[in-house]
Design a protein around this motif. Sequence first.
Motif, PDB file in Angstrom:
ATOM      1  N   PRO A   1       0.833  -1.202   0.000  1.00 26.11           N
ATOM      2  CA  PRO A   1       0.000   0.000   0.000  1.00 26.11           C
ATOM      3  C   PRO A   1       0.864   1.246   0.000  1.00 26.11           C
ATOM      4  N   VAL A   2       0.414   2.257  -0.710  1.00 25.14           N
ATOM      5  CA  VAL A   2       1.137   3.519  -0.783  1.00 25.14           C
ATOM      6  C   VAL A   2       0.571   4.464   0.260  1.00 25.14           C
ATOM      7  N   PRO A   3       1.305   4.796   1.298  1.00 25.48           N
ATOM      8  CA  PRO A   3       0.791   5.699   2.322  1.00 25.48           C
ATOM      9  C   PRO A   3       0.590   7.096   1.752  1.00 25.48           C
ATOM     10  N   GLU A   4      -0.247   7.854   2.419  1.00 25.23           N
ATOM     11  CA  GLU A   4      -0.447   9.226   1.996  1.00 25.23           C
ATOM     12  C   GLU A   4       0.833  10.022   2.227  1.00 25.23           C
ATOM     13  N   LYS A   5       1.035  10.976   1.348  1.00 25.75           N
ATOM     14  CA  LYS A   5       2.253  11.770   1.407  1.00 25.75           C
ATOM     15  C   LYS A   5       2.235  12.705   2.618  1.00 25.75           C
TER      16      LYS A   5
ATOM     17  N   ILE B   1      26.729  10.497 -10.868  1.00 30.30           N
ATOM     18  CA  ILE B   1      25.667   9.837 -10.116  1.00 30.30           C
ATOM     19  C   ILE B   1      24.482   9.520 -11.002  1.00 30.30           C
ATOM     20  N   GLU B   2      24.476  10.034 -12.243  1.00 29.79           N
ATOM     21  CA  GLU B   2      23.378   9.694 -13.146  1.00 29.79           C
ATOM     22  C   GLU B   2      23.461   8.237 -13.598  1.00 29.79           C
ATOM     23  N   ARG B   3      24.554   7.557 -13.261  1.00 25.19           N
ATOM     24  CA  ARG B   3      24.642   6.134 -13.585  1.00 25.19           C
ATOM     25  C   ARG B   3      23.727   5.286 -12.716  1.00 25.19           C
ATOM     26  N   TYR B   4      23.197   5.876 -11.666  1.00 19.99           N
ATOM     27  CA  TYR B   4      22.317   5.141 -10.748  1.00 19.99           C
ATOM     28  C   TYR B   4      20.894   5.670 -10.950  1.00 19.99           C
ATOM     29  N   VAL B   5      19.985   4.772 -11.323  1.00 24.58           N
ATOM     30  CA  VAL B   5      18.682   5.194 -11.823  1.00 24.58           C
ATOM     31  C   VAL B   5      17.581   4.392 -11.146  1.00 24.58           C
ATOM     32  N   LEU B   6      16.487   5.066 -10.848  1.00 18.95           N
ATOM     33  CA  LEU B   6      15.296   4.436 -10.277  1.00 18.95           C
ATOM     34  C   LEU B   6      14.214   4.406 -11.345  1.00 18.95           C
ATOM     35  N   LEU B   7      13.746   3.213 -11.682  1.00 18.16           N
ATOM     36  CA  LEU B   7      12.717   3.023 -12.709  1.00 18.16           C
ATOM     37  C   LEU B   7      11.412   2.529 -12.077  1.00 18.16           C
ATOM     38  N   PRO B   8      10.286   2.909 -12.681  1.00 14.59           N
ATOM     39  CA  PRO B   8      10.144   3.852 -13.787  1.00 14.59           C
ATOM     40  C   PRO B   8      10.380   5.269 -13.308  1.00 14.59           C
ATOM     41  N   ARG B   9      10.873   6.108 -14.208  1.00 13.87           N
ATOM     42  CA  ARG B   9      11.160   7.493 -13.836  1.00 13.87           C
ATOM     43  C   ARG B   9       9.863   8.224 -13.539  1.00 13.87           C
ATOM     44  N   LYS B  10       9.849   8.899 -12.433  1.00 10.66           N
ATOM     45  CA  LYS B  10       8.675   9.650 -12.001  1.00 10.66           C
ATOM     46  C   LYS B  10       9.110  11.050 -11.570  1.00 10.66           C
ATOM     47  N   PRO B  11       8.238  12.030 -11.682  1.00 11.47           N
ATOM     48  CA  PRO B  11       8.559  13.361 -11.167  1.00 11.47           C
ATOM     49  C   PRO B  11       8.805  13.317  -9.662  1.00 11.47           C
ATOM     50  N   GLU B  12       9.594  14.276  -9.181  1.00 12.84           N
ATOM     51  CA  GLU B  12       9.977  14.286  -7.769  1.00 12.84           C
ATOM     52  C   GLU B  12       8.774  14.402  -6.840  1.00 12.84           C
ATOM     53  N   ASP B  13       7.728  15.066  -7.308  1.00 13.05           N
ATOM     54  CA  ASP B  13       6.586  15.282  -6.409  1.00 13.05           C
ATOM     55  C   ASP B  13       5.600  14.121  -6.426  1.00 13.05           C
ATOM     56  N   GLU B  14       5.872  13.069  -7.179  1.00  9.27           N
ATOM     57  CA  GLU B  14       4.980  11.902  -7.166  1.00  9.27           C
ATOM     58  C   GLU B  14       5.385  10.938  -6.065  1.00  9.27           C
ATOM     59  N   SER B  15       4.423  10.212  -5.560  1.00  9.55           N
ATOM     60  CA  SER B  15       4.664   9.318  -4.425  1.00  9.55           C
ATOM     61  C   SER B  15       4.767   7.858  -4.845  1.00  9.55           C
ATOM     62  N   TYR B  16       4.939   7.630  -6.138  1.00  5.05           N
ATOM     63  CA  TYR B  16       4.931   6.241  -6.627  1.00  5.05           C
ATOM     64  C   TYR B  16       5.995   5.383  -5.932  1.00  5.05           C
ATOM     65  N   HIS B  17       7.203   5.927  -5.747  1.00  5.80           N
ATOM     66  CA  HIS B  17       8.299   5.162  -5.129  1.00  5.80           C
ATOM     67  C   HIS B  17       8.372   5.376  -3.613  1.00  5.80           C
ATOM     68  N   ASP B  18       7.412   6.084  -3.050  1.00 11.20           N
ATOM     69  CA  ASP B  18       7.379   6.255  -1.593  1.00 11.20           C
ATOM     70  C   ASP B  18       6.730   5.035  -0.955  1.00 11.20           C
ATOM     71  N   VAL B  19       7.376   3.925  -1.053  1.00 15.22           N
ATOM     72  CA  VAL B  19       6.838   2.664  -0.529  1.00 15.22           C
ATOM     73  C   VAL B  19       7.924   1.954   0.262  1.00 15.22           C
TER      74      VAL B  19
END
Length: 1442
Positions: free
Chosen positions: A557-561, A780-798
């Motif tokens: 589950p994705v908690p609220e931001k 540091i751009e060699r290290y990447v989190l996919l899928p790319r999301k805007p900074e203000d999105e909570s998709y990877h806040d899990v």
Amino acid sequence: MSTGDQLYDQMAGGDLGMVGEEFEEYCRKNGLCNLCGTTKTHKREFKLVKKNQWKSLTVESKSDGGYVVYKGYCVQPGCFTLDQARRLLGEIGPGGQDADSIAETISLASNSTIKKMGVKSRLLKKKKKGGSSSSKKKGNDFDGLTGFSSKSSRSSKSRSSTRSTVSASGSVSSRISRDDDDRSVGSAMTSNSKVRLSLQHLLKEHSGTLLDLSSTKLHHVHITELVNSLGIASTLNTLILENCKLNDNEIEVLGNGLARDDTVAPIERFSLRANRLGNRGTVSLAAWFKKSKHLTELDLSKNQIGSRGATSTLHAFRDNPNCKIKMLNFAHNEIWDPDDGSFFASNSSLQLLNLEGNFIHDEGVEAIAKGMIRNVDRTNLKHLFLGWNGIGDEGAIQLARMFASNMSLETLGLGENDITSVGARAMLACLASNSTLREITGLYHNQIDRKFIIAAIKRLLQSHIEIITDESKEDQRMQAAVEASMSAMDTLAEPIGEKMPAPDEVSESSLDWAEKLYSEGGGTGGIPPMLEITTGADPKQVKLEDEIVEPVEKSAPVPEKVDKAADPQVGVASEMQEMPFVEMAPPRTKFDRIMVFQAAPLAYFNRNSSLHHAVPLHEFGHEVNILRHVAKDAAKVDAAIDVEAQPATLDNFRLFLSKGTAGVLHFSCHGHPDQLAFENGAGYIDGLQPDALGKIMASSKVPIKLVVVNSFHSGRIGKAFLDAGVPHVVCCHHSEVFRDKAAGGFIKNLYRALAMNKSLKQAFHMAQEAIRVEEITKHIERYVLLPRKPEDESYHDVPIFYTRTVPEIGISDPEYEDDSYRLPPLPRHFMGREVDMYEILEALRADDVVRLGGGRGSGKTAVATAVCRYIDFRKKTFKYDNIFWMPPPEHVKPEEDTLFGDLCGLFNKILDADHNVWEDGDVIECRERINIELEGSKSLFAIDTRMFETDAAAQNLEDFLGDLLNSGNAIKIILITPSDDLPPEEDTIYLKNLDFKATALLFGEVSRFITPNGCPAAQSSDEFGALMVPPSVAKLQDQTKFSSSRRTELMGHMGGGNPKSIIKAAKQMPASTFIQLIGMANTPEIHVDSAKTLQVAIKRWTGEKDKAVAAKNHLRALDLDKVLNELHAMKSQFRTLDDLIAEEAEMQKKLETAMSSRQYKEGNAIKREILAMKRLIMQEKRAVPDENEQAATDRLAGLQEQMQKIMQLANNSFSSLDHLSVDERVAASFNMGSKYHNCELTISPQSTLEYDPGDDMGAIICWTNECCDVTLSEGNKALMEAGGPNLQRDISSLPGITRTPWGLGKCGTGNAVIVGPGNYDDLLFHCIILAVGPTSRDVDYKVDDEDALHYIKIMLRSCIRSCLILAKHSQVHSIAFPTLTTKMDGATYDTTLLMFFKILVEEARHSDLNRLHITANSENEASKLIAMGIDMGLELAESESS
């Protein structure tokens, strides 16, 4: 279980299932009876440095007092009798007499008496030597024993046909009864002659079907009567005339009779074997072959037929569609060229062809192979025998190409040819795509490596048999579609397969840093771009949830931001604390797991080079230690994380998915640009297509929440997992070095934060920040989190861990224990030895003892350690129960009363003893305990023999190892030898010097000058390797065949390829020498292979030198002068085309003379020389097109270039950069910095003289030459006038660095110098940086000139870095950069413009600049640059975006 392991288990169990050469080889290596294959007849006498010997055994029977083995001969029922053994040993004569009495009789008898007795003279020879028949032999006791012949005896050529020839398809000779009693008859046709009786029997009631006159001397009168009989023998289908002394005259009569219209005999099988048949007689038979409707088997072997006769026969069958010939036997004739390929390109009936014992050679084989390739869909040839034909590697390569597509051939005979490992490797590669070939005979009787090549071919052919037996073709097709893996994964022969399809997103150049940066293709070797990860991308261009197959809610589950700062206890920088991260809920569970899969294929087979190529090895053990260490941080949240590591085989991967033992998958490998590079568990690559990955992962019991990819090709692999349905993927680029410090640091910080229950987004940013702060790397751009999301999105806040219950037990097999604690540690720097490791693994399959040799410093201990650790991690695959390193490393403390403790104690006594320790009762008891404890297990011993320095210690070790090998236990031994001075044993592997690229990478990894803020030309080992190894050298399939003075000089400065010397040179090299090394690396690499290419090279570099002198690039001209001197010195090595043609004509005359005098051996050698000369001539002709052709090509290219310019002006489009967006703006601003520092990028076509730095200390870049003479450019003249006398004085006072014949050089290409700060009249800035670029706007290159573009890229990057370093030291924060490209609208203009822009942007991102202004040369160029910035994802300034 692989085929090789199954074969090993069968051998160990006594169920050999082998025949012929393979059976003999197995018995020889194991000291077994070559008849039964089970009784031990010989004992190995082990030697540390000398050649091992086999001692014959004598074993008495306990039941009847007789013998089981007598002096090396098995006297069991079914093998030898005791009398036979004694007779073969020379102890008794043929009649049972004692050898001594026979010898005494012989010494008194005359030669005639000796002949009458029939006693072999070897008895007499033994008596003369003074030795009895039972005296000890010298050399190998296997010599003279069937199946144990020495190499010299085995290499002698026989002209007899092979066993396979007789049995393959039931040839005529194998089904014909012969009357051997009547050898000849009189010349008269008497009433009772054999011929008349045979004909009478044939014609009696016209019912005879077989006429066999073999071994009967036939005359003209006999042939005439035979021909007359054929007119009424309507049932005759088999005619055998073998060994009838027939010549061409009789054959002509027979041929004419067979071709007559009144001949009614429906002959199906016809044999003229062992006569005197030549070309004339064979041609006369061809008339009958063209008419026959019944003939299916023809035997013309053991005659005198030449190429003309063979060709007429084959063409007759080609032109007769009604004849369905199935078997042709031309063995042991004088055939050179059997066919022009037309017969094999059209025939669909032939099943067996025997051409053994001729003079076919490579060109004859090429005609056959090409014909069969053209006829791939219709040919039915199953058995082809080509032994004793002088076939070399070229012929083997042609055969390999043939059976790569052929699906009919089952047996191929190649005995007694001249094929080496090169040709065998080609066959090995192409066999991977062939599933019908069952047997290749005669491989042992060529010059082919037995341990690797023959063994791999045998395993591959065995797998073909298993596939055909166990699976239907439809099952194979379906399984291949699902698994998409290579069909020969267990054979170690399959090369890389299909290329991966290009995904939707853009370039991955920022991920795979060591690939071809900034190329328009976006990848190596023309691979389509897969993925581009950039900072600050436009959100409108980013794919969102539609990329995810499995919704996030199902995995976690994705908690609220929550707008709350990150936890300061994690040590985040102040900038990171300002970024809002979501605080995770408390852990739901207290236990979780990381499943680590590590793919470490050591090599893959390249079809083009026919060589095994290395796959760079990573230090996976260090990676696992990092993960297990940071997993302990889970205790801070009162939890625990298990780290389970397994080899990344497809079987293990499927098992993991089926059990669902973890939600986090860590996938570590070097990877490959074309496939997902799994391993087969035995050192070879096992490729998987991306679409197949999705099908496999669809069977997962529990969805995988996170995949972390640590790989050189991390972007491609990460995108494949994302497409397969994984919701979160972290891509970590790992360079080609053994231990990547930056990648290790990123992984450590990522998992540490995740273990402390931080969100994935926060953990990722913390890991990036840690790398940036530590300055391990600035990329540091060699290290990447996919899928790319805007900074203000909570998709990877899990949260990643502690969200669900996982099983307590993973997929590891508890049967196999970890023995790595017994082994020495691996060195920190270890590279370039992957193929050596692979060869050792293959050698251990075939041999009990593998010696590891090499000079001092070659890394023998490191390689042996790496092999042992590699096997230890894969015990289940290799089926080893124990791995021991002896003497034990210093840090190892064995437990008492264990097998390992006994071994350590025994070896310590052997080391310290000065006498024979086997006289000590305690030592004997210890050895007996060891043998008992080793029973029933398979063990590997790695023994460093250099530690046994005394004679007593060495002798005691020999005795122990000999006893160990003869104990019957499954023992394998790796011996580390003291030097490279070893006997020519088959089981010895020599460590040679590292190749050029591995040397450069190792030097770059150790050098103190190659750091993220060090040498501008190379700031990492990958960049240093690219600098040293240009594309023309990197793409060579076999670099051992190429050398140059540049390469030799560079290798000499870097340690010569010896690892110890490389490390020493890198650590001790002074700065001045390192600068010289970089200068030498900038020298062009030349590769000349013909007189024409030499002329072209001289012409090219002479022109380049003249341009450099004219442009006052004197240092570059000096380098090119050295290149020209080297080229001129090569003139004596290459002959002109006319000289080669004249030499070929002389060779043809010699060949005609040799053939007319029937000197076939000499003719064979001359023909090979002619073939080699033809290749040189063809190579010379193809090297460079003639002047007229080149002029026409240039004119066409010029017209095309003009049309392109016209269309570009008419449409005002980016036709040459069609992958970029079109932008109408000619000026724009971008926010180019990172999260930690902002830099404003402006682009406009204004002059640099108009640039205003504002309140910052400002500077402009002035592109100049190596003499720093700025007056050659009109733009620079304006700069000098505006700068006034102060600027002129400062530039003219710059010191020189090297004096050349053309003038004083002040700054080398790729470097820069600075003047100022100063008051320069009308200029708004205070500093001028004079930069020497690698190109200018008045030159151009061909698009396919990879080395030229590579040089421009390397030097341009070095130049830009030098400018930024000078700016930093002078506290300059605002710079104006004019563009630097090749000729406007030239072939490479767009490429170099894109190259310049990308390098400048990437380097400026990590600088201290506040403002960067790029001044374009024109409005059109400015529009292109703006389009490039948008395409790269740079963020437009608010005023611009609005």
